[in-house]
Enzyme design. Structure first.
Site, mmCIF file in Angstrom:
data_model
loop_
_atom_site.group_PDB
_atom_site.id
_atom_site.type_symbol
_atom_site.label_atom_id
_atom_site.label_comp_id
_atom_site.label_asym_id
_atom_site.label_seq_id
_atom_site.Cartn_x
_atom_site.Cartn_y
_atom_site.Cartn_z
ATOM 1 N N TYR A 1 14.283 -2.166 -2.643
ATOM 2 C CA TYR A 1 13.373 -2.322 -3.778
ATOM 3 C C TYR A 1 12.083 -1.517 -3.697
ATOM 4 O O TYR A 1 11.684 -0.903 -4.678
ATOM 5 C CB TYR A 1 13.029 -3.813 -3.931
ATOM 6 C CG TYR A 1 12.019 -4.096 -5.012
ATOM 7 C CD1 TYR A 1 12.304 -3.826 -6.351
ATOM 8 C CD2 TYR A 1 10.763 -4.623 -4.701
ATOM 9 C CE1 TYR A 1 11.369 -4.075 -7.344
ATOM 10 C CE2 TYR A 1 9.828 -4.880 -5.696
ATOM 11 C CZ TYR A 1 10.133 -4.601 -7.011
ATOM 12 O OH TYR A 1 9.220 -4.839 -7.993
ATOM 13 N N ASN B 1 -1.178 1.298 5.827
ATOM 14 C CA ASN B 1 -0.105 0.605 5.104
ATOM 15 C C ASN B 1 0.570 -0.337 6.094
ATOM 16 O O ASN B 1 1.068 0.110 7.133
ATOM 17 C CB ASN B 1 0.899 1.628 4.558
ATOM 18 C CG ASN B 1 2.108 0.982 3.880
ATOM 19 O OD1 ASN B 1 3.165 1.574 3.806
ATOM 20 N ND2 ASN B 1 1.973 -0.240 3.403
ATOM 21 N N GLY B 2 0.596 -1.606 5.760
ATOM 22 C CA GLY B 2 1.205 -2.585 6.663
ATOM 23 C C GLY B 2 0.330 -3.804 6.758
ATOM 24 O O GLY B 2 -0.520 -4.044 5.888
ATOM 25 N N GLY C 1 1.218 0.117 -5.035
ATOM 26 C CA GLY C 1 -0.047 -0.605 -5.150
ATOM 27 C C GLY C 1 -0.781 -0.162 -6.389
ATOM 28 O O GLY C 1 -1.061 1.025 -6.556
ATOM 29 N N CYS D 1 12.618 -11.374 6.118
ATOM 30 C CA CYS D 1 12.509 -12.175 4.882
ATOM 31 C C CYS D 1 13.866 -12.766 4.489
ATOM 32 O O CYS D 1 13.920 -13.693 3.684
ATOM 33 C CB CYS D 1 11.900 -11.356 3.755
ATOM 34 S SG CYS D 1 12.617 -9.732 3.568
ATOM 35 N N CYS E 1 7.181 -12.377 4.115
ATOM 36 C CA CYS E 1 6.942 -11.166 4.903
ATOM 37 C C CYS E 1 5.496 -11.165 5.377
ATOM 38 O O CYS E 1 4.597 -11.431 4.590
ATOM 39 C CB CYS E 1 7.195 -9.924 4.041
ATOM 40 S SG CYS E 1 6.747 -8.386 4.896
ATOM 41 N N CYS F 1 11.773 -1.545 7.781
ATOM 42 C CA CYS F 1 11.906 -2.576 6.733
ATOM 43 C C CYS F 1 13.126 -2.274 5.856
ATOM 44 O O CYS F 1 13.141 -1.287 5.119
ATOM 45 C CB CYS F 1 10.640 -2.573 5.880
ATOM 46 S SG CYS F 1 10.791 -3.495 4.328
ATOM 47 N N ASP G 1 20.524 -7.661 -10.313
ATOM 48 C CA ASP G 1 19.081 -7.570 -10.036
ATOM 49 C C ASP G 1 18.900 -7.283 -8.549
ATOM 50 O O ASP G 1 19.821 -7.505 -7.748
ATOM 51 C CB ASP G 1 18.389 -8.883 -10.428
ATOM 52 C CG ASP G 1 16.897 -8.688 -10.704
ATOM 53 O OD1 ASP G 1 16.376 -7.575 -10.468
ATOM 54 O OD2 ASP G 1 16.259 -9.658 -11.144
ATOM 55 N N ASP G 2 17.703 -6.810 -8.173
ATOM 56 C CA ASP G 2 17.493 -6.452 -6.761
ATOM 57 C C ASP G 2 17.200 -7.662 -5.894
ATOM 58 O O ASP G 2 17.520 -7.677 -4.712
ATOM 59 C CB ASP G 2 16.348 -5.433 -6.641
ATOM 60 C CG ASP G 2 15.082 -5.947 -7.272
ATOM 61 O OD1 ASP G 2 14.384 -6.747 -6.650
ATOM 62 O OD2 ASP G 2 14.810 -5.567 -8.418
ATOM 63 N N CYS H 1 0.804 -1.220 0.000
ATOM 64 C CA CYS H 1 0.000 0.000 0.000
ATOM 65 C C CYS H 1 0.834 1.265 0.000
ATOM 66 O O CYS H 1 1.961 1.290 0.490
ATOM 67 C CB CYS H 1 -0.865 0.082 1.252
ATOM 68 S SG CYS H 1 -1.938 -1.306 1.498
HETATM 69 S S1 SF4 Z 1 10.068 -9.172 6.312
HETATM 70 FE FE1 SF4 Z 1 11.325 -8.208 4.689
HETATM 71 S S2 SF4 Z 1 9.889 -7.126 3.371
HETATM 72 FE FE2 SF4 Z 1 8.815 -7.602 5.283
HETATM 73 S S3 SF4 Z 1 9.032 -5.793 6.566
HETATM 74 FE FE3 SF4 Z 1 10.706 -7.176 7.096
HETATM 75 S S4 SF4 Z 1 12.423 -6.601 5.734
HETATM 76 FE FE4 SF4 Z 1 10.556 -5.668 4.923
#
Ligand code: SF4
Length: 492
Positions: free
Chosen positions: A269, A128-129, A49, A469, A409, A263, A372-373, A23
């Site tokens: 990204y 957002n979240g 989004g 993640c 995530c 995050c 690439d990211d 979002c």
């Molecule tokens: S799990 Fe990864 S994508 Fe999700 S908030 Fe944490 S760092 Fe960001």
């Protein structure tokens, strides 16, 4: 199954093999035709989004008005007839990509902002979240008589506010958000107030801007730029700001202080490269990731080539640090849209060719480093490698500007189930074999931390960012997921 129409390019999305931010949120108070500014802000946040968007405005003569639509902001919120239905000097908006809620079968009732009528007046919220205890809260609220209108986790906030005994809406929001676990940046509005809140860990971004005599709140600074607002500061983790045209910004701290865990993937990204996060240019951070990557994983080659667009700054940094020439070996067709039908794997592969094309004259006979990211499922990486080899590359080396994405995530980003993440089931060498490339290296977690400005790398005892993640260490326990059978790292 073939695409519905040969030019239904939207279904063939090369970005399908990426994590997707859920979002973007934006709000304005104290400027005439606030909804127009919100539409522009949401347009600048469209990368967060693309499925749907909504705006709520308030005008003393006409009360609250709202419009919620599927599709891009530019296709909906540019019509004069629609924008005239959103009068007033106070408005908030939301763009979404479905994660929680009715993923894949979204209904208009799931599109935010959500609105609630309370005894002291109405309020709208944009979130957002992701709320990690939403299932438990929803069960409790339904047992106590709440009637939910949507399948969105965010609607819990409105129902918790309705049950609060506090006498004004900001206090009810505080009550509600103290019950909520997970990640939330929220923009809300009453008849007179624009409210912004970030969760105690500050997982998702939120910033404050000044425009003329008014104020703006936005997910990213790029959305302030588009309306000509001056960036003032970020809303701090655990902070609530209540903004009125008369009194300006009043700050409160409703939550128990905790060490922030922003995050880290926003740097890699999600955020736009022209945004500023934590006082740092996102572009510059990504370039620095490329520098770190070149130091950690050097390779003899003739050309450094980004996977556009998000790999570009890191590729520039890699080329600069390694001294290997940089070139646009892959060109992106900018005029492809997106839809949200679930493509088959075969169609997904076709989509890469339609969206990305190889610059054969540059690639032929070269040893190519592709930057690439991230690698999520690996489907796009494989296809790009084939395209590069078809164009006559002598060698293909992948360098990835994030550590292996091995965990889903649960904080507002759309991730495939864990077993679909390539890094969840394969070692780096197995991934290299699977992608059939000459070499594959990811930046280390420490290298990523250094690139975002943590000179000593990651503090393993108390990490400075959310990196779940990559690490599997979740800063907020994903209790709904655990209830549904998800196993944390320590429990494996
Ligand atoms: S799990 Fe990864 S994508 Fe999700 S908030 Fe944490 S760092 Fe960001």
């Amino acid at each position: 199954m073939p695409p519905a129409h040969p030019f239904d390019f939207d279904a063939l999305d090369a970005d399908d093999d990426k994590l997707k931010e859920e979002c973007g949120i934006f709000g304005v108070v104290g400027v005439a035709d606030a909804a127009n500014f919100v539409a522009l802000g949401l347009h600048a946040l469209q990368h967060r989004g693309q499925e749907a968007g909504g705006i709520v405005s308030y005008d003393p003569g006409q009360g609250f008005n709202s419009a919620r639509r599927f599709g891009y902001v530019r296709d909906n919120f540019t019509s004069q007839s629609l924008m005239q239905t959103l009068p007033g000097e106070l408005a908030i908006g939301h763009v979404r990509y479905s994660t929680a809620g009715s993923k894949g079968q979204t209904q208009i009732r799931d599109v935010q902002p959500f609105f609630g009528e309370f005894s002291m007046g109405g309020a709208a919220i944009a979130h957002n979240g992701n709320i990690t205890n939403a299932n438990a809260l929803r069960r409790e609220l339904i047992e106590r008589g709440s009637i939910f209108q949507s399948s969105s986790d965010s609607e819990c906030i409105i129902h918790l506010m309705a049950r609060s005994l506090q006498r004004d809406i900001p206090a009810r929001m505080e009550d509600a958000l103290r019950r909520v676990e997970g990640a939330f940046s929220v923009i809300a509005m009453t008849r007179t107030k624009l409210i912004g809140v970030r969760d105690p860990l500050g997982v998702r971004p939120l910033c404050l801007g000044k425009i003329g005599d008014g104020w703006a709140l936005a997910s990213e600074t790029c959305a302030l730029d588009i309306i000509g607002a001056e960036f003032v500061r970020e809303i701090e983790p655990g902070e609530m700001v209540v903004i009125t045209a008369e009194k300006g910004v009043e700050s409160q701290r409703p939550f128990r202080p905790q060490r922030p865990r922003f995050c880290i993937f926003e740097h890699v990204y999600f955020s736009r490269p022209d945004s500023i996060i934590g006082g740092r240019s996102v572009y510059e951070t990504r370039r620095q990731i490329g520098v770190e990557l070149a130091r950690e994983a050097p390779v003899d080659a003739d050309l450094v080539c980004p996977v556009p667009d998000s790999g570009t700054p890191a590729a520039i940094g890699f080329a600069h640090e390694s001294g290997i020439p940089y070139g646009m070996g892959i060109v992106r067709n900018q005029y492809m849209g997106r839809t949200f039908i679930e493509p088959t794997e075969q169609i997904r592969n076709m989509g890469v060719r339609l969206k990305l094309n190889v610059n054969r004259a540059l690639i032929e006979g070269k040893r190519v480093i592709l930057v690439d990211d991230s690698v999520v499922r690996g489907t796009t990486s494989r296809k790009i490698k084939e395209m590069i080899l078809d164009a006559g590359a002598a060698e293909v080396h992948f360098r990835i500007a994030s550590p292996p994405t091995a965990w889903p995530c649960f904080y507002g980003v759309d991730t495939p189930q864990r077993e679909k993440l390539l890094a969840a089931t394969m070692s780096e060498e197995e991934m290299r074999e699977h992608l059939a490339v000459d070499s594959l290296r990811f930046i280390s977690l420490d290298g990523l931390y250094r690139a975002v400005g943590e000179a000593k790398g990651r503090d393993a005892s108390c990490p400075q960012y959310c990196d779940a993640c990559f690490s599997g260490e979740y800063p907020v326990e994903p209790s709904d997921q655990i209830e549904q059978g998800f196993r944390l790292k320590a429990a494996e």
